[in-house]
Scaffold this active site. Structure first.
Site, PDB file in Angstrom:
ATOM      1  CG  ASP A 177      -1.570   1.218   1.581  1.00  0.00           C
ATOM      2  OD1 ASP A 177      -2.250   1.724   0.693  1.00  0.00           O
ATOM      3  OD2 ASP A 177      -1.448   1.712   2.728  1.00  0.00           O
ATOM      4  CG  PHE A 178       1.817   5.673  -1.620  1.00  0.00           C
ATOM      5  CD1 PHE A 178       3.116   5.519  -2.088  1.00  0.00           C
ATOM      6  CD2 PHE A 178       1.378   6.944  -1.271  1.00  0.00           C
ATOM      7  CE1 PHE A 178       3.965   6.618  -2.200  1.00  0.00           C
ATOM      8  CE2 PHE A 178       2.222   8.050  -1.386  1.00  0.00           C
ATOM      9  CZ  PHE A 178       3.514   7.889  -1.861  1.00  0.00           C
TER      10      PHE A 178
END
Ligand SMILES: [Mg+2]
Length: 266
Positions: free
Chosen positions: A27-28
């Site tokens: 994920d970021f």
């Protein structure tokens, strides 16, 4: 109680050294980049970018960045070639060739999505600290800066707005954000599955790191892979825990060292 990743080093190292090819999904926001009040301010720390680049250059290692951000925005913020990217929680996907595809059905839901967004924008304008992020295929209602006394009202308005759209849209809660998206369309898990299929890798050869509700869609695809939850993992189904974004960067460094140090994998 989910163990911290450092307690799993032995098993993790064995995994890295026995699989010729591995896929590592991340994920970021809240995982690679620190959470910020405004989505536009988020950025990838230079040291994290460097270790991601190092991982991409290792033989048999493929990275996939899977985020709630629009694909274009994610590509711009990560900006590393030779990896998979999925935006809008899996609704938009870019393969290693850079070609983007959009989830079937996502475009059909756009008129309804826009109508609900317009109505909620009007309603939320009365509430201080709430802002709406238009991500074209989805939209987010951010309330990180709103008075906690308003949280229940925000939820009620979001749920009501989505309910009025019938069954075509769903609202999912994240960290002080509501995500409104098409129902029954690709999610982060579907994106990860597509990438595994593309590489012809079993789920046992894949890992995913994430900090929020929609990341669990990806965890579900890896019953025998590695799943890392960033934050208090109590009640999550991850195999190991990470404390925060810095801890995640440390894990990535450790993986790069463990994998890069094996002569058999060069
Ligand atoms: Mg996140």
């Amino acid at each position: 109680m989910t163990p911290h990743w450092s307690e799993q080093r032995g098993a993790l190292k064995a995994w890295l050294l026995t699989n010729l090819r591995v896929l590592i999904g991340c994920d970021f926001d809240g995982t690679l980049a620190p959470l910020v009040d405004f989505a536009g301010d988020a950025c990838l720390p230079a040291a994290t970018r460097a270790v991601l680049q190092r991982l991409i250059s290792l033989k048999g290692v493929t990275l996939a960045f899977i985020s709630g951000r629009p694909l274009d925005d994610l590509l711009l913020r990560v900006g590393l070639a030779g990896a998979f990217y999925a935006g809008n929680h899996g609704l938009e996907i870019a393969g290693l060739d850079g070609k983007a595809i959009v989830a079937p059905g996502a475009v059909d839901s756009m008129p309804m999505l826009r109508a609900v967004k317009t109505e909620l924008t009007r309603q939320m304008a009365q509430l201080a600290g709430v802002w709406i992020e238009d991500k074209e295929l989805t939209f987010s209602v951010h309330y990180r800066l709103a008075d906690p006394a308003c949280h229940a009202e925000i939820e009620e308005r979001v749920r009501q707005g989505v309910a009025e759209a019938g069954s075509s849209l769903v609202a999912r809660s994240g960290k002080l954000v509501w995500e409104i998206r098409p129902a029954n369309a690709w999610d982060k898990g579907a994106a990860l599955r597509l990438f595994m299929q593309h590489l012809q890798l079993p789920s046992s050869a894949a890992a995913f790191i994430g900090d929020d509700t929609t990341d669990r869609d990806a965890f579900r695809e890896l019953p025998d892979g590695w799943t890392f939850y960033v934050g208090d993992g109590a009640g999550t189904d991850s195999r190991a825990n990470l404390r925060d974004v810095e801890d995640c960067a440390e894990l990535l460094e450790w993986i790069a060292d463990a994998r890069g140090g094996s002569p058999a994998l060069h």
